[in-house]
Scaffold this motif. Sequence first.
Motif, PDB file in Angstrom:
ATOM      1  N   LEU A   1      -6.165  -4.449  11.898  1.00 51.66           N
ATOM      2  CA  LEU A   1      -5.584  -4.534  10.379  1.00 51.66           C
ATOM      3  C   LEU A   1      -6.903  -4.954   9.224  1.00 51.66           C
ATOM      4  O   LEU A   1      -7.001  -5.749   8.859  1.00 51.66           O
ATOM      5  CB  LEU A   1      -4.887  -5.101  10.327  1.00 51.66           C
ATOM      6  CG  LEU A   1      -3.592  -4.111  10.829  1.00 51.66           C
ATOM      7  CD1 LEU A   1      -2.166  -4.817  10.673  1.00 51.66           C
ATOM      8  CD2 LEU A   1      -3.151  -3.025  10.027  1.00 51.66           C
TER       9      LEU A   1
ATOM     10  N   GLN B   1      -5.077   3.846   3.057  1.00 54.03           N
ATOM     11  CA  GLN B   1      -3.911   2.904   2.706  1.00 54.03           C
ATOM     12  C   GLN B   1      -2.437   3.949   3.888  1.00 54.03           C
ATOM     13  O   GLN B   1      -2.052   2.147   4.185  1.00 54.03           O
ATOM     14  CB  GLN B   1      -4.008   2.660   0.977  1.00 54.03           C
ATOM     15  CG  GLN B   1      -5.077   1.979   0.418  1.00 54.03           C
ATOM     16  CD  GLN B   1      -5.523   0.284   0.818  1.00 54.03           C
ATOM     17  OE1 GLN B   1      -4.515   0.035   1.385  1.00 54.03           O
ATOM     18  NE2 GLN B   1      -6.250   0.326   1.021  1.00 54.03           N
TER      19      GLN B   1
ATOM     20  N   SER C   1      -9.550  -3.154   8.370  1.00 52.52           N
ATOM     21  CA  SER C   1      -9.249  -2.588   7.762  1.00 52.52           C
ATOM     22  C   SER C   1      -9.080  -3.090   6.515  1.00 52.52           C
ATOM     23  O   SER C   1      -9.225  -2.248   4.839  1.00 52.52           O
ATOM     24  CB  SER C   1      -8.030  -1.627   7.614  1.00 52.52           C
ATOM     25  OG  SER C   1      -8.303  -0.819   9.229  1.00 52.52           O
ATOM     26  N   THR C   2      -9.137  -4.261   6.388  1.00 47.13           N
ATOM     27  CA  THR C   2      -7.965  -4.463   4.585  1.00 47.13           C
ATOM     28  C   THR C   2      -8.956  -5.836   4.231  1.00 47.13           C
ATOM     29  O   THR C   2      -9.465  -5.827   2.695  1.00 47.13           O
ATOM     30  CB  THR C   2      -6.690  -5.646   4.940  1.00 47.13           C
ATOM     31  OG1 THR C   2      -6.088  -5.093   5.031  1.00 47.13           O
ATOM     32  CG2 THR C   2      -6.270  -5.971   3.925  1.00 47.13           C
TER      33      THR C   2
ATOM     34  N   ARG D   1       1.014  -7.426   6.628  1.00 50.73           N
ATOM     35  CA  ARG D   1      -0.195  -7.984   5.751  1.00 50.73           C
ATOM     36  C   ARG D   1      -0.925  -9.494   6.073  1.00 50.73           C
ATOM     37  O   ARG D   1      -1.765  -9.443   6.029  1.00 50.73           O
ATOM     38  CB  ARG D   1      -0.472  -7.275   5.141  1.00 50.73           C
ATOM     39  CG  ARG D   1      -0.784  -5.267   5.418  1.00 50.73           C
ATOM     40  CD  ARG D   1      -0.981  -4.194   4.355  1.00 50.73           C
ATOM     41  NE  ARG D   1      -2.164  -5.171   3.668  1.00 50.73           N
ATOM     42  CZ  ARG D   1      -2.375  -3.433   3.493  1.00 50.73           C
ATOM     43  NH1 ARG D   1      -2.405  -2.282   2.987  1.00 50.73           N
ATOM     44  NH2 ARG D   1      -4.283  -4.176   2.791  1.00 50.73           N
TER      45      ARG D   1
ATOM     46  N   ILE E   1      -2.845   2.656   6.857  1.00 53.04           N
ATOM     47  CA  ILE E   1      -3.102   1.303   7.200  1.00 53.04           C
ATOM     48  C   ILE E   1      -1.966   0.749   7.418  1.00 53.04           C
ATOM     49  O   ILE E   1      -0.915  -0.125   7.910  1.00 53.04           O
ATOM     50  CB  ILE E   1      -3.793   0.433   6.498  1.00 53.04           C
ATOM     51  CG1 ILE E   1      -5.754   0.482   6.125  1.00 53.04           C
ATOM     52  CG2 ILE E   1      -3.419  -1.228   6.359  1.00 53.04           C
ATOM     53  CD1 ILE E   1      -6.251  -0.015   5.340  1.00 53.04           C
TER      54      ILE E   1
ATOM     55  N   THR F   1     -10.836 -13.823   6.966  1.00 56.76           N
ATOM     56  CA  THR F   1      -9.446 -14.206   6.863  1.00 56.76           C
ATOM     57  C   THR F   1      -9.484 -15.737   5.949  1.00 56.76           C
ATOM     58  O   THR F   1      -8.416 -16.269   5.775  1.00 56.76           O
ATOM     59  CB  THR F   1      -8.413 -13.929   7.594  1.00 56.76           C
ATOM     60  OG1 THR F   1      -8.888 -14.569   8.771  1.00 56.76           O
ATOM     61  CG2 THR F   1      -8.703 -12.161   7.788  1.00 56.76           C
TER      62      THR F   1
ATOM     63  N   SER G   1       0.515  -1.016   0.004  1.00 59.33           N
ATOM     64  CA  SER G   1      -0.273   0.305  -0.094  1.00 59.33           C
ATOM     65  C   SER G   1       0.810   0.969   0.421  1.00 59.33           C
ATOM     66  O   SER G   1       0.717   2.053  -0.738  1.00 59.33           O
ATOM     67  CB  SER G   1      -0.683  -0.246   1.230  1.00 59.33           C
ATOM     68  OG  SER G   1      -1.682  -0.836   0.888  1.00 59.33           O
TER      69      SER G   1
END
Length: 663
Positions: free
Chosen positions: A83, A44, A86-87, A427, A47, A152, A25
């Motif tokens: 995270l 981004q 957010s992702t 990440r 993050i 995830t 990002s």
Amino acid sequence: MEKHTSEQSSEKIDLTIAEEKMNSSIEKALYNPECWSFWKRLRQLMIAIIAIILAIYVIYFAAAGGLPAWQHRAVFTSIGLILCFSTFSYHKNKKPGHLLFDVVPLTLSIALLGHVFLSYPEIALRQGASTLFDQMVATVTILLIIEGVRRTIGHAMAILALFFWLYIFIGPIFPGILGHQGFSYGRMTDALFITTNGIFSDPIYVASTVLILFLIFAAFMMRTGVGQFFIEFAFSLTGRIRGGPALASVLSSGLLATVSGNGAANASMTGPFTIPLMKRVGYTKTFSGAVEAVASQGGQIMPPIMGAAAFVMAEYTGIPYIEVAAFALLPATLFFTVVGVVIYFQARRLGLEGIPGYQLPNFWKLIAGKGYLILPLVIIIILMVIGYSPMRAGMWALLSVFILSLFKKESRLNLMAILAALEKGIRNAVPTIMACAGAGIIAGSVIMTGLGMSFSRFAVEMSGGQLLPLLLLIMIASIILGMGMPTVSAYVILATVAAGALTELGVEMIVAHFFVFYFGIFSGITPPVAITSYITAGIAGSNPLRTAVYSLRVGMAGFILPYMLVYNSSLSLEGSFISIIFGIMTALLGLVAFAGFIEGCMLKITAVWERIFLLVSAILLVSDHIWTDFLGLALLLFIFIYQWSAKDKRTLMDISSVERKGL
């Protein structure tokens, strides 16, 4: 039949894997701003900054320590949740940003971070007397983790974590040994949230210290070009051999998987390169996809990193990590040797040849030019052998990556590359953080309710107290529980629930843990939820289920080795030197015989009676008795001599017929 060979071009084959340009990002936002709006770039960047700060803290913690245990783990988990939300969107086809399903859980995660950071140590002092607010925070945390796991990892583990949490309260309705007396909400809050026995137990501790460090290490290794080096190294060694491209795929994917720690992710990274090359030299679509799936998944059993689950195993068993890794080396070597044998037999069956030497990298030039890239892995092994903890060894190995990258311009890391690698490592770790937090819910519930002991008694009773039926039951349970889960979370659940049943019947602790560990890993290539096989099937353009079934054939050693560890003491290096060497050789030959039986080919395509002889030989050689070993060796030697001396020319199958039959 005309043999299949690689294209006879004077040019070297292209072994270049696609470099990950602008893959973080922070790089995209700063160097390629036209791809995002201002507000998206700002989001981004935020993050990326959070990820980089977490990475720096983890490295600092490894070097000098940090927050107290509970607070450290709770803060780490909270940032992981931030995270995650957010992702990862609430729906795989949507972008993050939905007001209710993304912004609300993100806001709650930020509030949780503030609470666990500011409320310590008062919250620890309330153990046994939790307030209503504590119980509300615990409930929100558990629900956030379960939702993070769903986003995830997938629905399977999320449902499993939810069930085990609810089992704390609904246990009394279960009959017999599977039930319990029930627990209050306050007891649940203590067990899963306030103490370090639930969410913030060993899985999160290992994730926040060792796993995260090695994922950052892997990101730095890939930035310096080690992935490309592994590919070229593998092809320079095996490319000329019959079936060489597939052998090289196994070697390179296995090397990368032991660093990356994720079979599915590794298959996505190396598969687009290795699978087309295997198809180009004559392997079928199905076989090519299966080989890549097995290599990518199997890399997690190869030391030194082993998908990082070995670090969790060391915590659970109390056995030093270096001993765990040393124990894993021989079975892993046997596994990849047998996979190579399967590939060779398939190459003979199809009449395939290797790649001409002039099309391959020169081994000595490669070692001279890029061999230094492997040194960080060597440093890890040396440091742990001399007594360093995995966390300290990982920290020094990470430092060595940076120092070694300075030697050459193409591998040199500037400030932006360092920040991008830190961000990438964190990440990439978000699914692992969620998996470990979810595994903490499951493990904490199992310990609190005594389900682990109950399951052990139930399994022992079901097996009648006999070892082989118990092993079969544990194998099935391990494959089912491991489906769709990362290695670490699968192992934690299996170690908590199933390993105890094996130790009750006299199986060594480390053998019992490796038994469930192996089957948890190879559930990734076991239908119907064979995630890694399905990924490689998509790359190969083959039928997903057929590819998964063939993955079982190629990786059959992974399903036999756990039994051999239990029954063949030589693989545990027990006994005299002569008996150990003899036991290892007979185990290897037994697996080779079984590979010949599965593939229907050794030096030539086997007749029905030859395949039966090979199966009998494999069974006899796997058994740890001297007379069965000699009889199995005699049968295998007879088949080998017969095929070598036979005058008949058995027709090799052409590719189209192989594809039609799904071979």
